[in-house]
Design a protein around this motif. Structure first.
Motif, PDB file in Angstrom:
ATOM      1  N   THR A   1     -18.352 -27.128   9.710  1.00  0.00           N
ATOM      2  CA  THR A   1     -17.622 -26.535   8.588  1.00  0.00           C
ATOM      3  C   THR A   1     -17.907 -27.291   7.300  1.00  0.00           C
ATOM      4  N   GLU A   2     -17.943 -28.629   7.386  1.00  0.00           N
ATOM      5  CA  GLU A   2     -18.245 -29.440   6.208  1.00  0.00           C
ATOM      6  C   GLU A   2     -19.664 -29.173   5.709  1.00  0.00           C
ATOM      7  N   GLN A   3     -20.598 -29.028   6.664  1.00  0.00           N
ATOM      8  CA  GLN A   3     -21.983 -28.770   6.284  1.00  0.00           C
ATOM      9  C   GLN A   3     -22.117 -27.427   5.585  1.00  0.00           C
ATOM     10  N   PHE A   4     -21.442 -26.399   6.122  1.00  0.00           N
ATOM     11  CA  PHE A   4     -21.494 -25.079   5.501  1.00  0.00           C
ATOM     12  C   PHE A   4     -20.789 -25.092   4.151  1.00  0.00           C
ATOM     13  N   ALA A   5     -19.678 -25.835   4.067  1.00  0.00           N
ATOM     14  CA  ALA A   5     -18.945 -25.912   2.802  1.00  0.00           C
ATOM     15  C   ALA A   5     -19.808 -26.561   1.728  1.00  0.00           C
ATOM     16  N   SER A   6     -20.594 -27.580   2.111  1.00  0.00           N
ATOM     17  CA  SER A   6     -21.483 -28.228   1.147  1.00  0.00           C
ATOM     18  C   SER A   6     -22.600 -27.285   0.699  1.00  0.00           C
ATOM     19  N   MET A   7     -22.949 -26.324   1.564  1.00  0.00           N
ATOM     20  CA  MET A   7     -23.956 -25.332   1.200  1.00  0.00           C
ATOM     21  C   MET A   7     -23.350 -24.231   0.337  1.00  0.00           C
ATOM     22  N   GLY A   8     -22.036 -24.130   0.332  1.00  0.00           N
ATOM     23  CA  GLY A   8     -21.368 -23.137  -0.509  1.00  0.00           C
ATOM     24  C   GLY A   8     -20.984 -21.896   0.262  1.00  0.00           C
ATOM     25  N   THR A   9     -19.717 -21.783   0.635  1.00  0.00           N
ATOM     26  CA  THR A   9     -19.271 -20.600   1.370  1.00  0.00           C
ATOM     27  C   THR A   9     -19.174 -19.375   0.475  1.00  0.00           C
ATOM     28  N   ASN A  10     -19.309 -19.561  -0.846  1.00  0.00           N
ATOM     29  CA  ASN A  10     -19.269 -18.425  -1.762  1.00  0.00           C
ATOM     30  C   ASN A  10     -20.665 -17.911  -2.096  1.00  0.00           C
ATOM     31  N   ARG A  11     -21.652 -18.375  -1.361  1.00  0.00           N
ATOM     32  CA  ARG A  11     -23.032 -17.964  -1.649  1.00  0.00           C
ATOM     33  C   ARG A  11     -23.463 -16.771  -0.807  1.00  0.00           C
ATOM     34  N   ILE A  12     -24.335 -15.975  -1.414  1.00  0.00           N
ATOM     35  CA  ILE A  12     -24.997 -14.872  -0.705  1.00  0.00           C
ATOM     36  C   ILE A  12     -26.495 -15.022  -0.941  1.00  0.00           C
ATOM     37  N   ASN A  13     -27.257 -15.082   0.151  1.00  0.00           N
ATOM     38  CA  ASN A  13     -28.716 -15.179   0.061  1.00  0.00           C
ATOM     39  C   ASN A  13     -29.325 -13.803   0.298  1.00  0.00           C
ATOM     40  N   VAL A  14     -30.250 -13.434  -0.567  1.00  0.00           N
ATOM     41  CA  VAL A  14     -30.928 -12.135  -0.456  1.00  0.00           C
ATOM     42  C   VAL A  14     -32.423 -12.378  -0.291  1.00  0.00           C
ATOM     43  N   SER A  15     -32.984 -11.877   0.804  1.00  0.00           N
ATOM     44  CA  SER A  15     -34.423 -11.989   1.053  1.00  0.00           C
ATOM     45  C   SER A  15     -35.038 -10.604   0.993  1.00  0.00           C
ATOM     46  N   ILE A  16     -36.116 -10.474   0.248  1.00  0.00           N
ATOM     47  CA  ILE A  16     -36.761  -9.169   0.049  1.00  0.00           C
ATOM     48  C   ILE A  16     -38.231  -9.272   0.411  1.00  0.00           C
ATOM     49  N   THR A  17     -38.708  -8.312   1.189  1.00  0.00           N
ATOM     50  CA  THR A  17     -40.138  -8.216   1.495  1.00  0.00           C
ATOM     51  C   THR A  17     -40.749  -7.215   0.534  1.00  0.00           C
ATOM     52  N   ASN A  18     -41.344  -7.707  -0.541  1.00  0.00           N
ATOM     53  CA  ASN A  18     -41.912  -6.832  -1.575  1.00  0.00           C
ATOM     54  C   ASN A  18     -43.254  -6.258  -1.125  1.00  0.00           C
ATOM     55  N   LEU A  19     -43.411  -4.971  -1.330  1.00  0.00           N
ATOM     56  CA  LEU A  19     -44.674  -4.277  -1.037  1.00  0.00           C
ATOM     57  C   LEU A  19     -45.333  -3.857  -2.343  1.00  0.00           C
ATOM     58  N   ARG A  20     -46.553  -3.397  -2.253  1.00  0.00           N
ATOM     59  CA  ARG A  20     -47.243  -2.936  -3.471  1.00  0.00           C
ATOM     60  C   ARG A  20     -46.559  -1.731  -4.082  1.00  0.00           C
ATOM     61  N   THR A  21     -46.085  -0.852  -3.217  1.00  0.00           N
ATOM     62  CA  THR A  21     -45.472   0.389  -3.709  1.00  0.00           C
ATOM     63  C   THR A  21     -43.965   0.280  -3.908  1.00  0.00           C
ATOM     64  N   ARG A  22     -43.351  -0.701  -3.257  1.00  0.00           N
ATOM     65  CA  ARG A  22     -41.892  -0.876  -3.358  1.00  0.00           C
ATOM     66  C   ARG A  22     -41.580  -2.347  -3.524  1.00  0.00           C
ATOM     67  N   SER A  23     -41.070  -2.691  -4.671  1.00  0.00           N
ATOM     68  CA  SER A  23     -40.754  -4.097  -4.936  1.00  0.00           C
ATOM     69  C   SER A  23     -39.649  -4.192  -5.985  1.00  0.00           C
ATOM     70  N   VAL A  24     -38.994  -5.345  -5.978  1.00  0.00           N
ATOM     71  CA  VAL A  24     -37.935  -5.628  -6.951  1.00  0.00           C
ATOM     72  C   VAL A  24     -38.375  -6.844  -7.746  1.00  0.00           C
ATOM     73  N   ASP A  25     -38.612  -6.663  -9.065  1.00  0.00           N
ATOM     74  CA  ASP A  25     -39.020  -7.818  -9.864  1.00  0.00           C
ATOM     75  C   ASP A  25     -37.794  -8.570 -10.372  1.00  0.00           C
ATOM     76  N   VAL A  26     -38.042  -9.741 -10.936  1.00  0.00           N
ATOM     77  CA  VAL A  26     -36.960 -10.626 -11.373  1.00  0.00           C
ATOM     78  C   VAL A  26     -36.115  -9.969 -12.459  1.00  0.00           C
ATOM     79  N   ASP A  27     -36.765  -9.311 -13.422  1.00  0.00           N
ATOM     80  CA  ASP A  27     -36.025  -8.697 -14.533  1.00  0.00           C
ATOM     81  C   ASP A  27     -35.054  -7.634 -14.026  1.00  0.00           C
ATOM     82  N   ARG A  28     -35.486  -6.867 -13.044  1.00  0.00           N
ATOM     83  CA  ARG A  28     -34.613  -5.827 -12.499  1.00  0.00           C
ATOM     84  C   ARG A  28     -33.418  -6.436 -11.760  1.00  0.00           C
ATOM     85  N   MET A  29     -33.665  -7.534 -11.055  1.00  0.00           N
ATOM     86  CA  MET A  29     -32.576  -8.200 -10.347  1.00  0.00           C
ATOM     87  C   MET A  29     -31.577  -8.816 -11.331  1.00  0.00           C
TER      88      MET A  29
END
Length: 397
Positions: A49-77
């Motif tokens: 619990t302490e380890q997770f709390a130090s990582m931030g329980t209010n965090r959400i990680n988003v991983s995206i597999t960008n393709l040539r035809t479908r991608s999300v750039d930084v400006d859009r995010m």
């Protein structure tokens, strides 16, 4: 009458010390095992619990597999983030440099993690600077070759954090100037080590993209204003990504608070399972109590006959032997609790390097079960003693 029965039980136990101790041994081992296992599991849960709390329980990680035809750039995010700032405290792209080699002087460091981040990342992870400054927006836009390093690198290779600022390191052959040092993340009692949580380098994410020869960002870190809205925020991000990616397998949204809840649930189940396994030894100990009490009844048949001939009622005899069995189990339980409390701390620190202690729940349950076992398994021998015929009992050798 109860006091007299209790004193008789103590006298009987004391007069057969070795046999009484062997009878208690199963109870002692069972109670101590329950307390130690549950205490260690709870200690591990607190550590996680302490380890997770130090990582931030209010965090959400988003991983995206960008393709040539479908991608999300930084400006859009960033547009999405700004449109929904009511739910978010911060956001940062994250560009890990896989296989990045850090070189300080003639030393090559293969274990040092290298990550491209934004100027908001320090606030997201909830850390402060020990020296210098952090990555700035101007560094992002100009792809400046600057970096911020962890406390381990600063003290191991530059002696002090202040001395590290202004020095250069090489990452994949390119020179970067150290502009800041993040405060120590591990506790003072823990040793700084290579590959640990203080062994890292942060770059502007634009410079990291160029260094990794990757044109798009595939990972983002968000912080929420309210962790109770985790499901709502995840849905919000999913509703934004799905129309662009058109496939849920191309992105993953992970909330740290959900991972913590899932981990705690798994550890709680493990605690119950291990406690149950240890509790089986208490049942085995109960059988031992019953056997010894049966032997005791056989040995004291003449005594029972004398007491009955002098007017002792069946309930009195029953009470005496039940109390004797309960006292035996109770004494074993108290010794087991003492042993369990001591060993939980010793094993937790020496073997698992965690702060573990006996929980009140495990102490109460194990002690209650030990006394209950004495009453339950002591009843049959006691009932047998109470049913003896006085004449037959007096004739016994």
């Amino acid at each position: 009458m109860l006091v007299q029965s209790f004193l008789l039980a103590i006298r009987s136990i004391w007069s057969n010390k070795m046999r009484s101790f062997l009878t208690m041994l199963g109870i002692i081992i069972g109670v101590a095992a329950v307390i130690i296992l549950v205490g260690l599991v709870n200690g591990q849960m607190s550590y996680m619990t302490e380890q997770f709390a130090s990582m931030g329980t209010n965090r959400i990680n988003v991983s995206i597999t960008n393709l040539r035809t479908r991608s999300v750039d930084v400006d859009r995010m960033y547009e999405f983030y700004e449109d929904n700032e009511a739910y978010f405290d911060g956001m940062s792209p994250s560009v890990p440099i896989s296989g990045g080699t850090v070189k300080i002087g003639n030393e090559s460091l293969d274990s040092t993690s290298v990550t491209g981040i934004s100027e908001d990342y320090l606030d997201i992870i909830g850390k402060n600077l020990e020296a210098g400054r952090f990555i700035q927006y101007a560094d992002i836009t100009s792809r400046s070759k600057v970096c911020v390093i962890g406390y381990y690198l600063a003290t191991e290779y530059f002696k002090t954090p202040s001395a590290a600022t202004g020095e250069n390191i090489r990452i994949n052959g390119e020179s970067y100037t150290i502009v800041g040092v993040v405060e120590r993340q591990t506790s003072e009692s823990d040793e700084l080590e290579e590959g640990g949580s203080d062994d890292f380098v942060y770059l502007p994410y634009t410079a990291a993209l160029k260094l990794s020869r990757n044109g798009t960002v595939g990972s983002y870190v968000f912080t929420m204003r309210d962790t109770s809205q985790t499901d709502l925020v995840k849905t919000l991000i999913g509703d934004f990504l799905y129309p662009i990616m058109k496939n849920e397998d191309l992105y993953k949204i992970t909330a740290m608070s959900e991972m913590l809840d899932s981990m705690n649930s798994m550890i709680s189940m493990m605690s119950l399972l291990l406690g149950g396994i240890a509790g089986i030894s208490l049942l085995v100990a109960g059988v031992g109590v019953m056997n010894i009490m049966l032997v005791s009844v056989t040995e004291r048949t003449r005594e029972i006959g004398i007491r009955k001939s002098l007017g002792a009622k069946r309930g009195t005899i029953l009470q005496q032997f039940v109390i004797e069995a309960a006292v035996t189990s109770m004494m074993g339980g108290l010794i087991g609790i003492t042993l369990g409390c001591i060993l939980t701390k010793i094993v937790g620190k020496a073997v698992m390097d965690i702060d573990a202690s006996a929980t009140p729940g495990s102490i109460l349950v194990s002690f209650g079960v030990s006394v209950g076992i004495g009453l339950l398994f002591g009843y049959m021998p006691a009932a047998r003693a109470s049913r003896l015929n006085p004449i037959d009992a007096l004739r016994s050798d």
